[in-house]
Write a protein that holds these residues in place. Structure first.
Motif, short mmCIF file in Angstrom:
data_model
loop_
_atom_site.label_atom_id
_atom_site.label_comp_id
_atom_site.label_asym_id
_atom_site.label_seq_id
_atom_site.Cartn_x
_atom_site.Cartn_y
_atom_site.Cartn_z
N ARG A 167 0.78 -0.99 0.00
CA ARG A 167 0.03 0.33 0.33
C ARG A 167 1.47 1.10 0.03
O ARG A 167 0.43 2.23 -0.82
CB ARG A 167 -1.20 -0.23 1.20
N SER A 168 1.92 1.25 1.05
CA SER A 168 2.87 2.49 0.75
C SER A 168 4.02 2.44 -0.75
O SER A 168 3.75 3.63 -0.85
CB SER A 168 3.81 2.13 1.84
N LEU A 169 3.92 1.26 -1.39
CA LEU A 169 4.51 1.69 -2.61
C LEU A 169 3.69 1.86 -4.06
O LEU A 169 3.81 1.42 -5.25
CB LEU A 169 5.03 0.19 -3.08
N GLY A 170 1.56 1.86 -3.24
CA GLY A 170 0.77 2.43 -4.40
C GLY A 170 0.33 0.98 -5.00
O GLY A 170 -0.08 1.68 -5.77
N TYR A 171 0.24 0.01 -4.28
CA TYR A 171 -0.66 -0.95 -4.48
C TYR A 171 -1.30 -1.30 -3.58
O TYR A 171 -1.56 -1.81 -2.40
CB TYR A 171 0.45 -2.08 -5.22
N ALA A 172 -3.23 -1.44 -3.87
CA ALA A 172 -4.46 -1.56 -3.15
C ALA A 172 -4.00 -3.64 -3.71
O ALA A 172 -4.36 -4.05 -4.22
CB ALA A 172 -5.28 -1.81 -2.80
N VAL A 173 -3.66 -4.00 -2.48
CA VAL A 173 -4.91 -5.44 -2.41
C VAL A 173 -5.92 -6.37 -0.83
O VAL A 173 -5.79 -5.60 -0.44
CB VAL A 173 -3.48 -6.78 -3.19
N ARG A 174 -5.97 -7.27 -1.69
CA ARG A 174 -6.51 -7.58 -0.65
C ARG A 174 -7.11 -9.01 0.32
O ARG A 174 -6.12 -9.84 -0.05
CB ARG A 174 -8.46 -8.47 -1.52
N ARG A 175 -6.60 -8.66 1.35
CA ARG A 175 -6.80 -9.16 2.64
C ARG A 175 -7.58 -10.55 2.48
O ARG A 175 -8.39 -10.43 1.94
CB ARG A 175 -7.02 -8.18 4.17
N GLY A 176 -6.95 -12.01 3.49
CA GLY A 176 -7.71 -12.62 3.39
C GLY A 176 -7.78 -13.26 3.94
O GLY A 176 -9.10 -14.56 4.12
N ASP A 177 -7.54 -12.43 5.69
CA ASP A 177 -8.19 -12.89 6.65
C ASP A 177 -10.10 -12.80 6.79
O ASP A 177 -10.48 -13.20 8.21
CB ASP A 177 -7.65 -12.79 7.31
N THR A 178 -10.12 -12.30 6.00
CA THR A 178 -11.91 -12.12 6.59
C THR A 178 -12.65 -12.82 5.55
O THR A 178 -14.14 -13.59 6.06
CB THR A 178 -12.36 -10.84 5.56
N PHE A 179 -12.53 -13.97 4.96
CA PHE A 179 -13.07 -15.00 4.35
C PHE A 179 -12.36 -15.96 5.40
O PHE A 179 -11.77 -16.95 5.65
CB PHE A 179 -12.43 -15.48 2.70
N PRO A 180 -13.72 -17.49 5.74
CA PRO A 180 -13.84 -17.90 6.49
C PRO A 180 -13.00 -19.37 5.41
O PRO A 180 -12.75 -19.27 4.64
CB PRO A 180 -14.99 -18.53 6.43
#
Length: 355
Positions: free
Chosen positions: A311-324
């Motif tokens: 994110r600090s380098l300019g890229y948004a990726v999706r976290r995985g821990d919200t998926f059971p």
């Protein structure tokens, strides 16, 4: 693969757009699974032309007939919805079920909608060791509603249609979320259009391939009785005139040809991404494969810290821990063009730190 009662231990309402909602303009979006550079100009122009009819109430007959024709079905088997997400709410509220089961990891909105409607939800958790592949025997026989995605978000696994059909039985509603099926070349393993599977309900979205997440348009394919139950649970005029215009044209010959071409391009871009990720295998980065959707699921060391660095380098990726079924060691990446991917891979090398 095992079954467990659902609990509130995951943020089921966290979606990829949250990764870019605040300062998204400054980030390259790899978190949201909407195809880049969409909607195309011809689709924007078609939607804009529909605005001249906003004084009239929406009339969904033409769009419904177009969707039915696209899948070779009678119109009585089609219900237009405000995105596939509305369909999950309708299913949760309208169907009288006692033992709903959601196959995870998958899109979390079906379980959230069931919970909101007062249902207790059981989970079948697919295992990493099995490649997150479905074993139909793992679904409890007494389940009277089963929900599964194909290809599955976030794992990008494409389950064989024959395995999913094995879940069908009298007295059970089998919901298959095919929101990303049009991103699979040839729509291999699709069940949309099938009328020989008892209790089958197929959900489709037009928001992912066509970049219409803000317009909200999708549809349900099911037997006429189920369609009627869901329709009675809908508010009046649930799909706007511009969304209906988009639905009608997005299932037409031109759009289907363009979507097919895009699916092959996504497959090639995904292969390029996976080949690049292989360079980090010695550093513990592993992609779930074979990936078949427009996204890739990664396990990697210190994923939460890597996500913050990206994110600090300019890229948004999706976290995985919200998926059971997943924990904080997972990230999901949307497939983008090769140039974007190459720049991301350079950023990933920096985010992973010294070898």
């Amino acid at each position: 693969m095992h079954t467990e009662p659902g609990d509130a231990g995951h943020d089921l309402r966290h979606h990829g757009d949250a990764e870019v909602r605040d300062d998204g303009s400054a980030l390259v979006d790899l978190a949201v699974n909407v195809r880049a550079d969409t909607p195309p100009a011809w689709l924007r122009e078609h939607i804009a032309a529909s605005l001249a009819g906003l004084a009239a109430y929406p009339d969904g007959r033409a769009a419904r007939a177009a969707v039915a024709a696209r899948h070779g079905l009678p119109v009585e088997r089609v219900l237009l919805t405000a995105g596939a997400a509305e369909a999950f709410v309708l299913l949760a509220r309208a169907l009288k079920v006692c033992r709903p089961v959601v196959v995870h990891p998958q899109f979390t909105e079906p379980e959230a909608a069931l919970r909101d409607a007062g249902h207790s939800v059981d989970r079948v958790l697919l295992r990493e060791a099995d490649g997150f592949r479905l074993d139909p025997a793992a679904v409890p026989e007494e389940a009277d509603l089963v929900v599964i995605g194909n290809p599955t978000n976030p794992t990008s696994v494409l389950h064989p249609a024959a395995d999913i059909v094995r879940l069908a039985r009298p007295g059970r509603t089998l919901v298959v979320d095919e929101a990303f099926m049009d991103a699979v070349p040839g729509e291999r393993e699709a069940l949309a259009g099938r009328t020989d599977v008892p209790g089958l309900v197929v959900l489709r979205s037009l928001t992912k391939t066509w970049g219409l997440a803000g317009l909200r348009i999708g549809y349900v394919l099911a037997d006429p009785e189920t369609v009627g139950e869901l329709e009675r649970a809908q508010p009046l005029w649930p799909v706007s005139t511009p969304a209906l215009a988009a639905a009608e044209v997005c299932v037409g010959t031109r759009a289907l040809a363009e979507a097919a071409h895009a699916a092959h391009r996504v497959a090639a871009d995904r292969a390029h991404l996976l080949a690049g990720l292989d360079r980090f295998a010695s550093r513990g980065v592993r992609a779930v494969g074979p990936a078949e959707g427009p996204f890739v699921l990664l396990r990697l060391p210190h994923a939460a810290a890597v996500r913050a660095r990206l994110r600090s380098l300019g890229y948004a990726v999706r976290r995985g821990d919200t998926f059971p079924g997943l924990d904080d060691g997972w990230l999901r990446l949307a497939v983008r063009d090769r140039e974007t991917t190459d720049r991301f891979l350079t950023a990933l090398a920096d985010a992973l730190g010294p070898h």
